[in-house]
Design a protein around this motif. Sequence first.
Motif, mmCIF file in Angstrom:
data_model
loop_
_atom_site.group_PDB
_atom_site.id
_atom_site.type_symbol
_atom_site.label_atom_id
_atom_site.label_comp_id
_atom_site.label_asym_id
_atom_site.label_seq_id
_atom_site.Cartn_x
_atom_site.Cartn_y
_atom_site.Cartn_z
ATOM 1 N N ALA A 225 0.830 -1.210 0.000
ATOM 2 C CA ALA A 225 0.000 0.000 0.000
ATOM 3 C C ALA A 225 0.865 1.262 0.000
ATOM 4 C CB ALA A 225 -0.932 -0.003 1.210
ATOM 5 N N THR A 226 1.968 1.225 0.769
ATOM 6 C CA THR A 226 2.866 2.381 0.797
ATOM 7 C C THR A 226 3.531 2.575 -0.558
ATOM 8 O OG1 THR A 226 3.301 1.947 3.147
ATOM 9 C CG2 THR A 226 4.791 3.446 2.020
ATOM 10 N N GLY A 227 3.896 1.473 -1.214
ATOM 11 C CA GLY A 227 4.479 1.571 -2.554
ATOM 12 C C GLY A 227 3.535 2.228 -3.540
ATOM 13 N N LEU A 228 2.254 1.854 -3.493
ATOM 14 C CA LEU A 228 1.255 2.484 -4.362
ATOM 15 C C LEU A 228 1.086 3.959 -4.012
ATOM 16 C CD1 LEU A 228 -1.501 -0.299 -4.427
ATOM 17 C CD2 LEU A 228 0.179 0.213 -6.200
ATOM 18 N N LEU A 229 1.103 4.271 -2.703
ATOM 19 C CA LEU A 229 0.938 5.652 -2.250
ATOM 20 C C LEU A 229 2.102 6.528 -2.711
ATOM 21 C CD1 LEU A 229 -0.901 7.477 -0.513
ATOM 22 C CD2 LEU A 229 0.518 6.882 1.447
ATOM 23 N N VAL A 230 3.314 5.992 -2.609
ATOM 24 C CA VAL A 230 4.497 6.748 -3.038
ATOM 25 C C VAL A 230 4.443 6.999 -4.545
ATOM 26 C CG1 VAL A 230 7.007 6.590 -3.337
ATOM 27 C CG2 VAL A 230 5.978 5.980 -1.145
ATOM 28 N N THR A 231 4.000 5.995 -5.298
ATOM 29 C CA THR A 231 3.884 6.160 -6.753
ATOM 30 C C THR A 231 2.836 7.211 -7.102
ATOM 31 O OG1 THR A 231 4.430 3.807 -6.961
ATOM 32 C CG2 THR A 231 3.596 4.910 -8.920
ATOM 33 N N ALA A 232 1.711 7.186 -6.377
ATOM 34 C CA ALA A 232 0.654 8.171 -6.616
ATOM 35 C C ALA A 232 1.105 9.574 -6.210
ATOM 36 C CB ALA A 232 -0.601 7.779 -5.838
ATOM 37 N N PHE A 233 1.987 9.657 -5.201
ATOM 38 C CA PHE A 233 2.493 10.946 -4.729
ATOM 39 C C PHE A 233 3.215 11.699 -5.855
ATOM 40 C CE2 PHE A 233 5.996 13.332 -2.586
ATOM 41 C CZ PHE A 233 5.211 14.300 -1.968
ATOM 42 N N ASP A 235 2.464 11.658 -8.987
ATOM 43 C CA ASP A 235 1.457 12.260 -9.877
ATOM 44 C C ASP A 235 0.834 13.512 -9.276
ATOM 45 O OD1 ASP A 235 1.876 10.170 -11.658
ATOM 46 O OD2 ASP A 235 0.330 8.915 -10.726
ATOM 47 N N LEU A 236 0.847 13.612 -7.930
ATOM 48 C CA LEU A 236 0.249 14.773 -7.270
ATOM 49 C C LEU A 236 1.169 15.987 -7.272
ATOM 50 C CD1 LEU A 236 -1.346 12.996 -4.154
ATOM 51 C CD2 LEU A 236 -2.507 13.740 -6.257
ATOM 52 N N LEU A 237 2.476 15.751 -7.445
ATOM 53 C CA LEU A 237 3.433 16.851 -7.426
ATOM 54 C C LEU A 237 3.357 17.663 -8.718
ATOM 55 C CD1 LEU A 237 6.611 15.079 -5.958
ATOM 56 C CD2 LEU A 237 5.179 16.768 -4.808
ATOM 57 N N PRO A 238 3.650 18.955 -8.652
ATOM 58 C CA PRO A 238 3.725 19.750 -9.883
ATOM 59 C C PRO A 238 4.827 19.229 -10.802
ATOM 60 C CG PRO A 238 3.757 21.145 -7.909
ATOM 61 C CD PRO A 238 3.927 19.746 -7.442
ATOM 62 N N SER A 244 11.175 10.814 -8.625
ATOM 63 C CA SER A 244 10.931 9.483 -9.184
ATOM 64 C C SER A 244 10.267 8.610 -8.126
ATOM 65 C CB SER A 244 12.247 8.843 -9.658
ATOM 66 O OG SER A 244 12.033 7.508 -10.029
ATOM 67 N N GLY A 245 8.961 8.442 -8.256
ATOM 68 C CA GLY A 245 8.232 7.617 -7.311
ATOM 69 C C GLY A 245 8.642 6.157 -7.386
#
Length: 392
Positions: A225-233, A235-238, A244-245
Amino acid sequence: MLLSISVLLLAGAFAAYLCSKVRVPRIVGMLLVGILIGPQVLNVLSPSLLAISADIRKIALVIILIRAGLSLDLKDLKAVGRPSVLLAFLPATFEILGFVLIAPKLLGVSRMDAALMGAVLGAVSPAVVVPKMVSLIDRKLGTNKSIPQMILAGASLDDVYAIVVFTAILGLEQGQKISFMTIASVPISIVTGIGFGVLIGLCLSKLFEHAQKMGNPMKVLVIFATGLLVTAFEDLLPASVPFSGLLAVMSMCCIIGMRCPVDKRSVLSGQFSRIWMFGEIFLFVLLGSAVNISATVTVGPIAIAVILLALVVRSIGSALCVLGTNLNGKERLFCVFAYLPKATVQAAIGGIPLALGLGCGDIVLSVSVLSILITAPLGAFAMDLTEKRFLS
């Protein structure tokens, strides 16, 4: 969608079983099944499943990087030294350059499209290489000179390098202008990704140390779940913030693996191997279903020639990595063979240009599929035939 998922899993698993019986990489069977049940042949799969295939491939990519991070031991990397570091980027760089030089002339694509194609095909396949190297370590073949450990360490980092380069070139393809910041964003994203991943990895390690009653299944869930969250993070950044997530996911898991006792680390890695059994089927069957058969047939013979010529260039890079080592000629040739197979990363990112609507999307996907069908069996057979003859 449930019917489609059941057909996908059953057909993919059966094809993988048949391929393993004739000693062909399982992924080849999954890929062919995807083409067969996809929209252009039997059209069995639900459009709603195909619509989320890009997201499923990204989840599979996260699983790949988690497994790579947990299996990567920095002590092994330090022990084998310079060759493993060179193997992490030199063969992929040579192959990208090979595509830039060859593909525009033979396939009629632009230099940027050729570079994108090379970045997709630059990564070696952990699905083929990792099990083989683990088997060599178990049978003590080549371990006197740390050959399997060197290839394991290099291949784990090679995937991340190819993905980071692909992401950078993809940004240029989407219209980002080339500037000093564009060039600088690649090393900055590597540094920020590693730094953030190390920080998260330390936090999770502390959590696991203090939560003594947390079982391994819960730890697997938290890491995933943390891996998915870091990857999604990411996409949220400008767009102006290089990060590199995917690299953060791998470095996070590397820290967790280093701070775990060896037995617990093996258990965690084994749990993700089981998850990967499902992820692998989804990844390769859905990739096959996305193939444009007419486009693949059109570019087929020329694309095969480009793939083989680029492999020759790549092999030169692989051979340069082991120059000046204590390996003899046969052992160096085995290392070149070990760096031939392509599959996992190509399946995960080969369809992204098409999903984003890029003009080169069809041809990049076609070349990715052809590369898997050619190089996965080629590399696997080459290693099987030479492991006992070339390694002591």
